[in-house]
Design a protein around this motif. Structure first.
Motif, PDB file in Angstrom:
ATOM      1  N   GLN A  39      -8.869 -13.775   4.264  1.00  0.00           N
ATOM      2  CA  GLN A  39      -9.043 -15.092   3.653  1.00  0.00           C
ATOM      3  C   GLN A  39      -9.914 -15.991   4.528  1.00  0.00           C
ATOM      4  N   GLN A  40      -9.644 -15.981   5.831  1.00  0.00           N
ATOM      5  CA  GLN A  40     -10.445 -16.802   6.738  1.00  0.00           C
ATOM      6  C   GLN A  40     -11.870 -16.276   6.855  1.00  0.00           C
ATOM      7  N   SER A  41     -12.025 -14.957   6.730  1.00  0.00           N
ATOM      8  CA  SER A  41     -13.364 -14.377   6.749  1.00  0.00           C
ATOM      9  C   SER A  41     -14.187 -14.875   5.561  1.00  0.00           C
ATOM     10  N   LEU A  42     -13.566 -14.909   4.392  1.00  0.00           N
ATOM     11  CA  LEU A  42     -14.266 -15.391   3.205  1.00  0.00           C
ATOM     12  C   LEU A  42     -14.608 -16.877   3.332  1.00  0.00           C
ATOM     13  N   VAL A  43     -13.722 -17.642   3.958  1.00  0.00           N
ATOM     14  CA  VAL A  43     -14.013 -19.057   4.206  1.00  0.00           C
ATOM     15  C   VAL A  43     -15.235 -19.195   5.109  1.00  0.00           C
ATOM     16  N   ALA A  44     -15.267 -18.364   6.158  1.00  0.00           N
ATOM     17  CA  ALA A  44     -16.386 -18.428   7.099  1.00  0.00           C
ATOM     18  C   ALA A  44     -17.710 -18.102   6.411  1.00  0.00           C
ATOM     19  N   ILE A  45     -17.730 -16.992   5.663  1.00  0.00           N
ATOM     20  CA  ILE A  45     -18.969 -16.573   5.002  1.00  0.00           C
ATOM     21  C   ILE A  45     -19.378 -17.597   3.936  1.00  0.00           C
ATOM     22  N   GLY A  46     -18.391 -18.089   3.189  1.00  0.00           N
ATOM     23  CA  GLY A  46     -18.696 -19.061   2.144  1.00  0.00           C
ATOM     24  C   GLY A  46     -19.240 -20.365   2.697  1.00  0.00           C
ATOM     25  N   SER A  47     -18.740 -20.793   3.853  1.00  0.00           N
ATOM     26  CA  SER A  47     -19.198 -22.054   4.426  1.00  0.00           C
ATOM     27  C   SER A  47     -20.595 -21.938   5.023  1.00  0.00           C
ATOM     28  N   GLY A  48     -21.056 -20.704   5.236  1.00  0.00           N
ATOM     29  CA  GLY A  48     -22.385 -20.516   5.821  1.00  0.00           C
ATOM     30  C   GLY A  48     -23.520 -20.826   4.875  1.00  0.00           C
ATOM     31  N   GLY A  49     -23.271 -20.660   3.573  1.00  0.00           N
ATOM     32  CA  GLY A  49     -24.322 -20.945   2.596  1.00  0.00           C
ATOM     33  C   GLY A  49     -25.549 -20.077   2.799  1.00  0.00           C
ATOM     34  N   LEU A  50     -26.709 -20.650   2.560  1.00  0.00           N
ATOM     35  CA  LEU A  50     -27.957 -19.891   2.647  1.00  0.00           C
ATOM     36  C   LEU A  50     -28.426 -19.718   4.081  1.00  0.00           C
ATOM     37  N   THR A  51     -28.394 -20.772   4.862  1.00  0.00           N
ATOM     38  CA  THR A  51     -28.968 -20.725   6.214  1.00  0.00           C
ATOM     39  C   THR A  51     -27.927 -20.839   7.321  1.00  0.00           C
ATOM     40  N   GLY A  52     -26.637 -21.011   6.990  1.00  0.00           N
ATOM     41  CA  GLY A  52     -25.607 -21.092   8.005  1.00  0.00           C
ATOM     42  C   GLY A  52     -25.393 -22.500   8.528  1.00  0.00           C
ATOM     43  N   VAL A  53     -24.300 -22.665   9.269  1.00  0.00           N
ATOM     44  CA  VAL A  53     -23.984 -23.981   9.830  1.00  0.00           C
ATOM     45  C   VAL A  53     -24.695 -24.213  11.149  1.00  0.00           C
TER      46      VAL A  53
END
Length: 392
Positions: A251-265
């Motif tokens: 679940q936290q992995s999906l949060v991380a990848i999802g929050s990165g968007g196109l170019t990342g944080v």
């Protein structure tokens, strides 16, 4: 990878279209991709481990230096392996497998806790003065070399289950049972799958593997219903019911990848490493790439792995003999399967396996084995003739 006909030697060299890159481009591409992935790993590791010091562990410099040292050893192994003819590995197949099996036995025998302590509930590492060694990583390489060597010898008997596949099963079982006893079910499945790929590529009958699968299915099912693997499977099939516990990391992995968007944080700006995503530097380092470098970073890493795999299978296609071809198929499959399964876990597509992302995840044993495997691919590429000789 299409299989060649059994026991049929070509009448003459088979012309292979020129790629336009010259005859010696494969080693250079493999080296370039290896260094690129390793560099990505070091950068991601330096970011993913910044919070570990606040948890009472070592900080980023420790992990980066350890990984860099492992990379130096791995590059040395790559260079040495690239200079060793494939025929040497065939001659050393039994000794390599024997030593690996003994190391695996040390992990599970009583009275060896001093060198094989339980870590996180498993005895998977030998703790030596020079550092920790994970014998199951060595088993991946050993089983590919040994299976390829015996497959060349047993190829004419593959039509018979007793004379063809049975001799492999006896030795495979000794290795796989030792790995399962650690316990490390994921690595055991991967080693078994690699062995099967090598035999199938040599001409093994798919019907035999189906029959074997039916025999083993009850045992595998019983294992999956036992202990932590049952929890992982439950969490995979019913993720909405397991927001914590077994499915928390995914679940936290999906949060991380999802929050990165196109170019990342942004590099170093990821939040999941601050105690939210356990094992962010190892089992879920792909998620850190997605968070900090976004979809573009993921596509870059995937493209590097795809390049490595395509070149590896091209080397197998052009290998000068059957043993070299099987080695190339086995080691390319090793990298491809580990990368695919690791990424699949990060995306929630497969159950949590705990497998490393080759050349990127923290772990010197996996790094050493992966680089040595690439060295063997380079050796085979240098020996290719542009056409195939006879088999055997």
């Amino acid at each position: 990878m299409p299989r060649r006909p059994l026991n049929v030697a070509p009448a003459g060299p088979v012309a292979i279209p020129d790629s336009g890159l010259g005859s010696g481009w494969e080693p250079a591409v493999l080296m370039g991709v290896t260094l690129a992935l390793f560099t990505v790993g070091l950068l991601t590791l330096s970011s993913a481990t910044t919070f570990l010091a606040h948890q009472g562990g070592e900080g980023a410099p420790h992990y980066v230096l350890q990984q860099a040292f492992g990379g130096a050893l791995g590059l040395a192994a790559l260079v040495v392996a690239s200079r060793i003819p494939a025929s040497w590995w065939r001659a050393l197949a039994w000794p390599i497998l024997g030593v690996t099996w003994l190391l695996l036995m040390v992990l599970i025998l009583p009275g060896t806790e001093a060198v094989a302590p339980a870590i996180n509930g498993s005895r998977r590492w030998l703790v030596l003065p020079a550092g920790r060694i994970q014998p199951s990583e060595l088993a991946k390489m050993a089983i590919i070399i040994w299976t390829a060597a015996l497959a060349v010898k047993k190829q004419p008997n593959f039509k018979s289950l007793r004379r063809g596949l049975l001799p492999f099963l006896l030795v495979w079982s000794a290795v796989l049972l030792a790995i399962v006893a650690e316990p490390d079910f994921s690595s055991a499945c991967l080693v078994g799958l690699l062995a099967g790929i090598v035999v199938y590529s040599a001409g093994g009958r798919i019907a035999h593997f189906v029959f074997l699968g039916l025999l083993l299915f009850p045992l595998v099912l019983a294992k999956l219903r036992d202990g932590y693997w049952f929890d992982r499977m439950q969490a995979f099939w019913n993720p909405e019911l397991f927001h914590s516990g077994s499915n928390y990391q995914v679940q936290q992995s999906l949060v991380a990848i999802g929050s990165g968007g196109l170019t990342g944080v942004g590099f170093g700006e990821g939040r999941q490493k601050f105690g939210f995503l356990p094992e962010a530097h190892n089992d879920f380092i792909f998620s850190m790439i997605g968070e900090e470098w976004g979809l573009l970073g993921i596509l870059f890493v995937v493209s590097l792995f795809m390049t490595l795999v395509m070149v590896g299978f091209r080397i197998a296609q052009r290998a000068p003999d059957l043993f070299s071809e099987l080695l190339a198929i086995g080691f390319t499959s090793l990298i491809a399967l580990q990368a695919t399964l690791h990424m699949g876990v990060g995306l929630g597509l497969v159950p949590n396996t705990g497998l490393a992302l080759p050349l990127i995840s923290y772990g010197r044993s996996n790094l050493l084995v992966t680089m040595a495997s690439i060295g063997i691919l380079i050796s085979i590429a240098r020996s290719e003739t542009g056409g195939r000789r006879g088999r055997g």
